[in-house]
Enzyme design. Structure first.
Site, PDB file in Angstrom:
ATOM      1  N   GLY A 174       6.839   2.501   2.848  1.00 54.87           N
ATOM      2  CA  GLY A 174       8.099   2.474   2.874  1.00 54.87           C
ATOM      3  C   GLY A 174       8.893   1.793   1.757  1.00 54.87           C
ATOM      4  O   GLY A 174      10.081   1.485   1.825  1.00 54.87           O
TER       5      GLY A 174
ATOM      6  N   HIS B 211     -26.930  10.975  18.296  1.00 52.89           N
ATOM      7  CA  HIS B 211     -26.414  10.096  17.276  1.00 52.89           C
ATOM      8  C   HIS B 211     -25.079   9.640  17.416  1.00 52.89           C
ATOM      9  O   HIS B 211     -24.917   8.221  17.443  1.00 52.89           O
ATOM     10  CB  HIS B 211     -26.240  10.816  15.690  1.00 52.89           C
ATOM     11  N   GLU B 212     -24.027  10.488  18.075  1.00 53.20           N
ATOM     12  CA  GLU B 212     -22.772   9.952  18.463  1.00 53.20           C
ATOM     13  C   GLU B 212     -22.822   9.182  19.699  1.00 53.20           C
ATOM     14  O   GLU B 212     -22.335   7.985  19.872  1.00 53.20           O
ATOM     15  CB  GLU B 212     -21.982  10.949  18.549  1.00 53.20           C
TER      16      GLU B 212
ATOM     17  N   PRO C 293       0.919  -1.387  -0.120  1.00 53.83           N
ATOM     18  CA  PRO C 293      -0.031  -0.137  -0.102  1.00 53.83           C
ATOM     19  C   PRO C 293       0.931   1.204   0.182  1.00 53.83           C
ATOM     20  O   PRO C 293       1.899   0.989   0.224  1.00 53.83           O
ATOM     21  CB  PRO C 293      -0.764  -0.197   1.244  1.00 53.83           C
ATOM     22  N   PRO C 294       0.288   2.219  -0.335  1.00 53.89           N
ATOM     23  CA  PRO C 294       0.898   3.666  -0.378  1.00 53.89           C
ATOM     24  C   PRO C 294       1.656   4.120   0.957  1.00 53.89           C
ATOM     25  O   PRO C 294       0.832   3.847   2.309  1.00 53.89           O
ATOM     26  CB  PRO C 294       0.038   4.443  -0.784  1.00 53.89           C
TER      27      PRO C 294
END
Length: 671
Positions: free
Chosen positions: A240, A458-459, A236-237
């Site tokens: 390293g 909601h949270e 993945p980006p």
């Protein structure tokens, strides 16, 4: 010494001097060839008539295409005082007769009639001639100018395409097919070593062996082994891959050619293949050497894809030349090709085969132990106010790549500097993580009290459901302060699993739907605030049904193609009936978890209300606040110093041993 310095400071010869001299000569030719430098004087029609009546004019030359008349005086007239201004010889020689006067006339017929009438009245023998004047230089210039412009634009484009600058008497016109690879000098350019690469033990071990191949080839060839021709870094980006290549450049102590895959791509046909040939020629001349091609998917994509026109593809020609060069040089040339990409699924199979890229080194996202090592590397230049708990920071950054961790450390330093601090503290690192994950905090965003209450519930719904479910990620922090594009956020500490079971995915989906479920339970209304939640659960449900084969109705089937070939097809790998069945199963799975979330919240409605009210009051609450309201989470897991999970049985045994060791003390107190 002074003499040498003056010699070195002499201006270099430039081809622009030649161009400038030619232009000056052409202008001078045009300027000197005209009558501008003669003593010709402009006159009027009335003066001309007067000179004609006096018999001073020997010839009148009428230029019909410019409406101009040139007047030539007789030798007797030149001796008169009235014409002394035009009786001076020109200082430059002329090839023809130079007129003394010139005038612009209007209508040719009227002008000609006036001259004829005066000649008759005075019985003059003045010669009247008609002619057309042409400028050969201007005509030649206008005919050549289009070709000069085309050639000039072509030279300019060639210079730009080949990188500008000098490089010999023709500029860079014929260097466009040369390689654009940068050659690193191990003494000056490369400062990175394997000590600067934290984590990535497996990948680092493979790459270190490549360096060992180049340093001591006899160690391997004496046993009949062959030096590998290429190694492909996949991952993945930000994990390293390029950093590993820099470390190889610093450790190998051999010529290191570095370039990007896009450096081969040009608008001219054949340039990419020519650059590949030149690159490998340079590497062979300096062998042993390493060639590093970053983002090789720019030229290494599978051939025959997306070429609907059937025309010649320059990228495919470049890839063909690369394949030939990699398989063409012998094993004793000691040239190794390193390449990096995060799109290995689109690479051509011929490029991936053994003999070209013998090794594929997967550089994965770091685990908790590797993240701790990466933090140690990036915290070296940062001045901290206390001894930071690196295990804690590593646990707070699940799924972060090495580049993300470097960004966290830099962002923490910037936050501390913004607050006028002398050193970076633990809270600065937590704020940096929030800033990167959630976005910039927007405290000034205008939110109505009704909207704020909806966001709080909601949270709180997310927090409540995740606290009550065993496999949901444990909560760290909940906030209703807007960040980025979100109006509120909840931070979790997900468990790092290598395999995921259906019940774990369902618990995560249920916790994600807890926000909308809370709105339904409290207000009996729903809003658009659950967009990101719905997007997340829909992707999870679709993956369970179509990718992982975790649905009983469809069975053990997957429609995932790891080779990426389905990206280029226009048809689905299943029938319309199966597509309808997939849609039904995805909807059923999501609705089941939504109903489950509503039931959990109804059972804990009073605690949900307390949590939401506290969230409205404080705007930010932490794990400790939830423990005060809900009590200790029954599924809480303990971690050791290395970040590894401690089995529940070991925790219970430790508590029992602590209890038994404390009992004799109580007996002593009783006595």
């Amino acid at each position: 010494m002074a003499k040498d310095n003056n010699t070195n400071k002499k201006p270099k010869f430039s081809s622009w001097w030649i161009y400038g001299s030619i232009i000056v000569l052409l202008i001078g030719f045009q300027f000197f060839g005209s009558s501008n430098l003669s003593n010709t004087k402009k006159t009027t029609t009335s003066e001309l008539q007067e000179y004609l009546r006096n018999g001073d004019i020997s010839k009148i030359l009428i230029i019909t295409n410019t409406n101009q008349a040139k007047v030539f005086l007789s030798d007797e007239a030149l001796q008169k005082d009235v014409h002394q201004d035009v009786n001076i010889k020109p200082w430059l020689p002329s090839t023809g007769a130079v007129p003394q006067y010139v005038l612009d006339y209007g209508d040719l017929q009227i002008f000609q009639n006036e001259i004829t009438e005066i000649k008759k009245e005075n019985n003059l023998d003045t010669i009247v001639e008609f002619d057309k004047e042409s400028n050969l230089f201007m005509e030649m210039l206008l005919s050549i100018l289009p070709f000069v412009l085309i050639i000039g634009i072509w030279i300019y484009l060639m210079r730009r395409m080949s990188g500008g600058g000098g490089g010999g008497a023709g500029g860079q016109i014929f260097n466009i097919g040369k390689s654009k690879a940068k050659l690193f000098d191990e003494k000056t350019d490369t400062r990175t070593s394997f000590k600067d690469v934290a984590g990535l033990e497996g990948a680092k071990e493979e790459v270190e062996e490549i360096v060992e191949f180049l340093k001591h080839p006899d160690k391997y060839t004496s046993l009949g082994g062959k030096i590998p021709k290429g190694a492909l870094l996949v991952g993945p980006p930000g994990t390293g891959k390029t950093l590993l290549a820099k470390a190889v450049a610093g450790e190998a102590k051999v010529p290191f050619f570095s370039l990007s895959g896009s450096d081969f791509v040009e608008m001219f046909v054949g340039v990419g293949a020519s650059r590949v040939r030149d690159l490998f020629k340079q590497a062979k001349d300096k062998s042993p050497a390493i060639i590093f091609i970053d983002e090789i998917d720019a030229i290494g994509r599978a051939r025959g894809k997306n070429n609907f026109t059937g025309s010649n593809d320059e990228r495919e020609n470049t890839l063909n030349q690369l394949l030939t060069e990699m398989d063409g040089f012998g094993t004793n040339t000691n040239v190794i090709v390193l390449a990096a990409t995060n799109r290995a699924d689109v690479l051509d199979k011929a490029l991936m085969r053994a003999g070209r890229f013998d090794r594929q080194i997967y550089v994965d996202l770091p685990d908790i132990r590797e993240r701790k090592e990466i933090f140690e590397v990036h915290l070296r230049p940062i001045k901290t106010s206390e001894k930071l708990d690196l295990d804690f920071l590593a646990r707070q950054t699940p799924g972060f790549s090495g580049a993300d961790i470097a960004n966290v450390c830099n962002e923490a330093a910037l936050i501390a500097a913004r607050k006028e601090k002398k050193a970076v503290s633990k809270q600065d690192f937590l704020d940096a993580v929030d800033r990167i994950v959630g976005g910039l905090e927007k405290k000034n965003k205008i939110i109505t009290p009704g909207e704020k209450k909806t966001i709080a519930y909601h949270e709180a719904g997310h927090a409540t459901v995740s606290w009550m479910l065993e496999h949901a990620a444990p909560l760290v922090k909940v906030t209703i302060v807007p960040r980025g594009q979100s109006l509120g956020a909840a931070w979790y500490l997900p468990e790092e699993r290598l395999i995921v079971r259906p019940e774990q995915m369902k618990d995560e989906m249920c916790a994600t739907l807890g926000g909308r479920a809370a709105e339904k339970v409290i207000f009996d209304k729903i809003s658009t605030g659950a967009l990101s939640d719905l997007e997340k659960v829909t992707k999870q449900a679709r993956a369970m049904v179509t990718v992982y084969g975790l649905n009983d109705e469809l069975g053990n089937l997957t429609y995932y193609d790891s080779s990426g070939q389905t990206d280029y097809s226009f048809s689905k790998p299943y029938s319309e009936e199966t597509a309808r069945k997939i849609d039904i199963e995805i909807s059923k799975l999501i609705e089941e978890q939504y109903v489950r979330a509503i039931e959990v919240l109804k059972e804990n409605k009073d605690k949900l209300t307390i949590l939401a009210e506290r969230l409205l009051e404080k705007e930010v609450i932490f794990k400790e606040d939830l423990e005060k309201i809900f009590g200790k989470r029954p599924f809480e897991k303990e971690f050791d110093e290395k970040g590894q999970e401690i089995p529940k049985e070991a925790v219970e045994d430790a508590l029992v041993s602590e209890k038994t060791s404390a009992e004799p003390d109580k007996e002593e107190e009783n006595k």
